[in-house]
Scaffold this motif. Structure first.
Motif, PDB file in Angstrom:
ATOM      1  N   VAL A  91     -11.075  -5.773  -3.592  1.00 51.37           N
ATOM      2  CA  VAL A  91     -11.068  -4.706  -1.665  1.00 51.37           C
ATOM      3  C   VAL A  91     -12.402  -3.764  -2.172  1.00 51.37           C
ATOM      4  CG1 VAL A  91      -9.554  -2.744  -0.982  1.00 51.37           C
ATOM      5  CG2 VAL A  91      -8.508  -4.676  -1.964  1.00 51.37           C
ATOM      6  N   ALA A 137     -13.735  -4.120   1.210  1.00 54.67           N
ATOM      7  CA  ALA A 137     -13.366  -2.623   2.390  1.00 54.67           C
ATOM      8  C   ALA A 137     -14.802  -2.602   3.091  1.00 54.67           C
ATOM      9  CB  ALA A 137     -12.270  -2.344   1.445  1.00 54.67           C
ATOM     10  N   ALA A 154     -16.354  -2.515   6.983  1.00 53.11           N
ATOM     11  CA  ALA A 154     -16.814  -1.166   7.090  1.00 53.11           C
ATOM     12  C   ALA A 154     -18.191  -1.168   7.768  1.00 53.11           C
ATOM     13  CB  ALA A 154     -16.173  -0.147   6.313  1.00 53.11           C
ATOM     14  N   LEU A 170     -10.550  -5.177   7.714  1.00 51.57           N
ATOM     15  CA  LEU A 170      -9.637  -4.042   7.647  1.00 51.57           C
ATOM     16  C   LEU A 170      -8.578  -4.545   8.088  1.00 51.57           C
ATOM     17  CD1 LEU A 170     -12.851  -1.209   8.323  1.00 51.57           C
ATOM     18  CD2 LEU A 170     -12.082  -2.420   6.016  1.00 51.57           C
ATOM     19  N   VAL A 203      -4.553  -3.926   5.966  1.00 50.92           N
ATOM     20  CA  VAL A 203      -3.573  -2.785   5.612  1.00 50.92           C
ATOM     21  C   VAL A 203      -2.785  -3.247   5.990  1.00 50.92           C
ATOM     22  CG1 VAL A 203      -3.564  -0.995   7.523  1.00 50.92           C
ATOM     23  CG2 VAL A 203      -5.423  -0.901   7.194  1.00 50.92           C
ATOM     24  N   GLY A 227      -1.816  -4.124   2.955  1.00 55.32           N
ATOM     25  CA  GLY A 227      -1.389  -2.973   1.956  1.00 55.32           C
ATOM     26  C   GLY A 227       0.020  -3.183   2.527  1.00 55.32           C
ATOM     27  N   LEU A 228      -0.077  -2.858   4.247  1.00 61.93           N
ATOM     28  CA  LEU A 228       2.125  -2.778   4.402  1.00 61.93           C
ATOM     29  C   LEU A 228       2.568  -3.567   3.920  1.00 61.93           C
ATOM     30  CD1 LEU A 228       1.691  -1.591   8.274  1.00 61.93           C
ATOM     31  CD2 LEU A 228       2.281  -0.301   6.230  1.00 61.93           C
ATOM     32  N   TYR A 229       2.500  -5.261   3.869  1.00 64.93           N
ATOM     33  CA  TYR A 229       3.364  -5.684   3.157  1.00 64.93           C
ATOM     34  C   TYR A 229       3.749  -5.832   2.017  1.00 64.93           C
ATOM     35  CZ  TYR A 229       4.739 -10.357   1.119  1.00 64.93           C
ATOM     36  OH  TYR A 229       5.946 -10.794   0.441  1.00 64.93           O
ATOM     37  N   ALA A 230       2.917  -5.455   1.514  1.00 62.51           N
ATOM     38  CA  ALA A 230       2.600  -5.161  -0.668  1.00 62.51           C
ATOM     39  C   ALA A 230       4.055  -4.032  -0.810  1.00 62.51           C
ATOM     40  CB  ALA A 230       1.434  -4.936  -1.292  1.00 62.51           C
ATOM     41  N   LEU A 231       4.149  -2.641  -0.043  1.00 58.29           N
ATOM     42  CA  LEU A 231       4.728  -1.687   0.226  1.00 58.29           C
ATOM     43  C   LEU A 231       5.445  -2.090   0.515  1.00 58.29           C
ATOM     44  CD1 LEU A 231       4.361   1.510  -0.005  1.00 58.29           C
ATOM     45  CD2 LEU A 231       4.340   1.688   2.152  1.00 58.29           C
ATOM     46  N   VAL A 232       6.264  -2.663   1.567  1.00 60.94           N
ATOM     47  CA  VAL A 232       7.711  -3.113   2.090  1.00 60.94           C
ATOM     48  C   VAL A 232       8.713  -4.394   1.020  1.00 60.94           C
ATOM     49  CG1 VAL A 232       8.907  -3.811   3.639  1.00 60.94           C
ATOM     50  CG2 VAL A 232       7.140  -2.354   4.560  1.00 60.94           C
TER      51      VAL A 232
END
Lengths: 77, 382
Positions: free
Chosen positions: A25, A29, A33, A63, A67, A70-75
């Motif tokens: 990352v 990232a 950017a 990017l 994100v 990241g959201l998938y990993a969180l859930v």
């Protein structure tokens, strides 16, 4: 303390994966950017405006993908 | 109301106060760099963080993060012991907030509970291997892993945008920074609100008010989400000032790099089930970004104070937790003990808050006001 003992306190396999993800990352990232920022710069000039827009779209797309992952990993966690 | 119910109600209220302090102490994790680089105005930044912390609390419904799991023998835990541990964590959070030091709220909670368990049942109540694997080793690794990633990201951010106008670079990185810091806030809400939910469920089960398999009641989820959200919204400006301005002078490429590295570290470690402190991760990220910029300066005295606080968190919160437990035990009636300790802790925290008002840090003075450009002197008449 043997390596096997240490393994019970510190899961090396998971740690290697975490380090790999973080470094991955850390490369992807800023590259994405920077790609988008160069696109912003290109849009200032009429000759390269279209190429600039494509760069911005590509950078922002990468990017946004990060994100989403990241959201998938969180859930999923 | 029976004595057991009274103790339970006070202990749950204390857990929610801890959740609130967790929120205001850790606002800086997500938003310190965003505020420092002026990517968002301070009030907007904490408002966004508060909303995302609130939403994050509902994202995961498993109480995987039950705080005492694997660290203390859960069969020995009673409601007054957890209450005393929470008091230790709250007092340490408020003291470090007053000093403006970013320390881990999770470690404070673990330390507080360990201290109260040792005071109540002795050292056999603590699973020391769990303390090593879930607290000490991650505490050492978190800043190193994130700091390295932030260093690499910062070097690349500057190198790859060489030759681009500075205002465009800043604008682009600020937008990216808002996205990455928002993810940090969301992850914080998910992980940290879960911990308080776990503590409340633990107490409800210990008091026989909830079946161990019943899961988290909706009122617990909503109250924890609200407490951490309100805490986040109240700002924690003293810690924001330290992380955003005192560790290193942060420019937008550094802020983007630090937050991106922090997000990657927190989410990947959370995914692989390796518990890391959000505070230590973000602090490491900011240090790494400070070192990554050519000419960047990291103020090592500030870093030293932070590291000292990290080392002290477990024993200090533990000591307060142990004192609180002995305070409860000093009374024949547990209910009276819990009420007295709660009032003493309240008075102590209000005292620290009043002390902090003498040199209050708010959204108005958390960063230096932007200095207007000097007017160009008019050319002298010929």
């Amino acid at each position: 303390m043997t390596i096997a003992d240490l393994q019970t306190y510190l899961p090396f396999g998971d740690l290697v994966k975490i380090v790999a993800v973080c470094l991955g990352v850390a490369v992807v990232a800023p590259t994405a950017a920077a790609f988008a920022i160069h696109g912003l710069d290109q849009r200032q000039h009429a000759q390269t405006a279209a190429a600039g827009t494509i760069r911005i779209a590509a950078g922002v797309g990468v990017l946004a993908l990060l994100v989403a992952v990241g959201l998938y990993a969180l859930v999923a966690a | 109301m029976t004595a057991t119910t009274t103790i339970l109600v006070i202990a749950i209220a204390t857990a929610l106060v801890f959740d609130f302090t967790n929120g205001f102490h850790d606002t800086a994790n997500a938003m310190a760099t965003t505020i420092a680089t002026r990517a968002l105005p301070p009030r907007v930044a904490v408002g966004l963080a508060a909303t995302l912390n609130f939403v994050g609390a509902f994202l995961s419904v498993t109480v995987a993060a039950t705080i005492a799991s694997g660290i203390v023998e859960q069969g020995m835990v009673t409601v007054p012991i957890v209450f005393a541990g929470l008091v230790g964590a709250i007092v340490w959070n408020v003291v470090t907030w007053y000093l403006g030091i970013p320390s881990s709220s999770s470690h404070a909670l673990i330390g507080g509970v360990i201290g109260s368990v040792i005071a109540a049942v002795g050292t056999e109540g603590v699973v020391w291997s769990g303390v090593a694997s879930k607290v000490i080793i991650p505490a050492v690794l978190a800043p190193v892993v994130c700091g390295t990633a932030a260093y690499v990201a910062t070097r690349l951010s500057y190198r790859l945008t060489k030759g681009v106008r500075e205002d465009e670079t800043s604008h682009g990185f600020r937008l990216g920074q808002i996205a990455s810091s928002s993810l940090v806030a969301l992850a914080h809400g998910t992980n940290d609100a879960q911990k308080t939910m776990g503590v409340i469920v633990l107490m409800l089960v210990a008091a026989g008010r909830l079946d161990a398999e019943a899961g988290v009641p909706t009122w617990v989820k909503v109250s924890c989400a609200a407490a951490i959200g309100l805490g986040t919204f109240s700002g924690g400006w003293r810690v924001i000032k330290t992380l955003g301005t005192r560790v290193t002078e942060i420019q937008s490429p550094q802020g983007f790099s630090a937050e991106t590295a922090s997000t990657a570290t927190i989410l990947s470690s959370s995914y692989f089930g390796f518990p890391l402190s959000t505070t230590q991760v973000v602090s490491g990220g900011i240090m790494g970004s400070g070192l990554g910029r050519a000419g960047g300066v990291v103020h090592w005295r500030v870093v030293r104070d932070m590291v000292v606080a990290w080392v002290l968190t477990l024993p200090a919160a533990g000591a307060v937790g142990a004192i609180a437990d002995k305070g409860v035990e000093a009374f024949d009636d547990d209910t009276v003990g819990v009420v007295v300790v709660a009032l003493v802790a309240l008075a102590l925290n209000v005292g620290i808050w009043l002390l902090a008002q003498r040199d209050a840090v708010t959204s108005r003075n958390v960063i230096e006001p932007r200095t207007p450009p000097r007017p160009t002197p008019a050319p002298a008449p010929a």
